[in-house]
Design a protein around this motif. Sequence first.
Motif, PDB file in Angstrom:
ATOM      1  N   LYS A  69      -1.842   7.269  -3.416  1.00  0.00           N
ATOM      2  CA  LYS A  69      -1.468   6.596  -2.174  1.00  0.00           C
ATOM      3  C   LYS A  69      -1.299   7.540  -0.984  1.00  0.00           C
ATOM      4  O   LYS A  69      -1.274   7.101   0.156  1.00  0.00           O
ATOM      5  CB  LYS A  69      -0.131   5.851  -2.357  1.00  0.00           C
ATOM      6  N   ASP A 124       0.818  -1.218   0.000  1.00  0.00           N
ATOM      7  CA  ASP A 124       0.000   0.000   0.000  1.00  0.00           C
ATOM      8  C   ASP A 124       0.854   1.271   0.000  1.00  0.00           C
ATOM      9  O   ASP A 124       0.335   2.378  -0.091  1.00  0.00           O
ATOM     10  CB  ASP A 124      -0.971  -0.006   1.209  1.00  0.00           C
ATOM     11  N   GLU A 125       2.169   1.137   0.124  1.00  0.00           N
ATOM     12  CA  GLU A 125       3.047   2.324   0.094  1.00  0.00           C
ATOM     13  C   GLU A 125       3.972   2.348  -1.104  1.00  0.00           C
ATOM     14  O   GLU A 125       4.461   3.388  -1.513  1.00  0.00           O
ATOM     15  CB  GLU A 125       3.962   2.331   1.343  1.00  0.00           C
TER      16      GLU A 125
END
Length: 545
Positions: free
Chosen positions: A137, A64-65
Amino acid sequence: MGSGDWSDEERSRLRSDSVASEIENVPETGCLSIVVLGASGDLAKKKTFPALFHLYRQGFLPPDEVHIFGYARSKISDDDLRNRIQSYLVNDKGSSTEQLDDVSNFLQLIQYLSGSYDSEDGFRLLDKEISEHESSKISAEGSSRRLFYLALPPSVYPSVCKMIKTCCMNKSNLGGWTRIIVEKPFGRDLQSAEQLSTQIGELFDEPQIYRIDHYLGKELVQNMLVLRFANRFFLPLWNRDNIDNVQIVFREDFGTEGRGGYFDQYGIIRDIIQNHLLQVLCLVTMEKPISLKPEHIRDEKVKVLESVLPIRDDEVVLGQYEGYREDPTVPDHSNTPTFATIILRINNERWEGVPFILKAGKALNSRKAEIRVQLKDVPGDIFKCKKQGRNEFVIRLQPSEAIYMKLTVKQPGLEMSTVQSELDLSYKQRYQGVTIPEAYERLILDTIKGDQQHFVRRDELKASWEIFTPLLHKIDDGEFKSIPYKPGSRGPAEADELLERAGYVQTHGYLWVPPTLEYPTLQSFIFLVCGFFLAIYAISLRIFP
Ligand SMILES: NC(=O)C1=CN([C@@H]2O[C@H](COP(=O)(O)OP(=O)(O)OC[C@H]3O[C@@H](n4cnc5c(N)ncnc54)[C@H](OP(=O)(O)O)[C@@H]3O)[C@@H](O)[C@H]2O)C=CC1
Ligand SMILES: O=C1O[C@H](COP(=O)(O)O)[C@@H](O)[C@H](O)[C@H]1O
């Protein structure tokens, strides 16, 4: 900073600033974009992407990063790149379903972009893609981090760095950083390396530049400072009074294998000795740093490098394996060495008179890298053990990582005779079940954390080229000839003669064999089989008394 000059003030500012600003204050969460430039190449597929995959599997690159971009000129698709990398991620011996899932999830994080290294179009597109990823993000507490890995020939570093600076820097309103990793060989000699440093130094500050030398990421190389400075054993021994000679050796049992064109422009000194072996030499010989801060360690490395005396012509042996020139990309009359033994001498209180023998070769009889510290003979030898060999402290960097001490002991039994043996810390046996991280994996993680400890600083690089440039120029001018040697041999016999002249005493009739785990397993198997037959025998006695 941002200028090409490298003054004392800048160095001392770095000393006081970089550790604090780079490690302590910079947020290490938020969006991370990793860009592999030269993604179509050999290093990228064999080392860079597999290292990123291992970091991903261990949770250091949360999906997710993190997003990974491959960039090169080749016109290939995302899937072409993924297919090219895939076989380097799966285990030869078969991977579990879970591992295969990890591979496929990891590959989905990779996007490929094609563009040139010297025009803005490709880099503007790259910036657009990175920015899109960041805005999708970015979280309130997050920041944008951009890491550019230059898996490219050094000839394109200046233009690529210019493009990154012009088009792709992280956006300051998001916070975070931009860092670049550059590969070796960084230049061809002192002048070209300094020129390259100035060009890149005009674009990036020193704390943003990570000059990678993957030997600094190897487990046993990283252990060197701990061994030397955390153990009372070594402190009083580690000097000219006790140590007779030191060898730092790199051997490969294969040739240039399709990299002949690249290799021929550089040769074994630029490929291995000026960087990998010299970095190891620094860790073996430097004084104790005042702390583990990167600048303190690197200050000590520079000091020892600056104490190295000019290399003497009679302390060099060069070789070239027979068949090297058969590679169509290697010129017919190439004199490029594929083997070299070079003695370095350090002019300081600790090391005056001790030869440091750096030896590296391709197409030799074995593959290994090790540090071999040979101690002087014991004075007043009442056991006549001198003829059996000297004490040696060996750090086997690869394969079969180990630290062992060759020493003389009493031969077990009634007689008072002596024999050579060893105290052995073999990693496979001692640390069963522990996976030793790959060098690139560790170093890329350091870059993400902003830790420069295991990277080469600009003045360190300059000092290392100063040592080898006069010799390299003589070789380039044809003043030194490479002696032919047979592939699969120890290299030219002249190298062994040089070793002997330098004072190295070979131990005859003794061979260290890395212990394997098979023996206990076999032993247990024999016990099991014997136990089984004994049990059958016992039962049969009860049934048929
Ligand atoms: N391979 C290895 O094991 C190691 C390599 N290194 C260093 O890493 C760097 C990359 O090495 P490696 O991957 O082997 O190199 P490659 O020759 O495979 O080059 C990498 C990519 O760069 C592009 N490229 C190649 N030549 C040129 C050129 N003359 N001008 C512009 N672009 C070019 C190509 O991509 P495209 O044409 O698609 O743009 C190629 O796929 C080098 O500095 C090398 O010394 C360091 C340690 C080990
Ligand atoms: O940098 C290089 O290193 C490799 C050897 O690396 P290792 O980690 O397998 O010891 C060498 O083959 C290559 O020529 C050189 O460029």
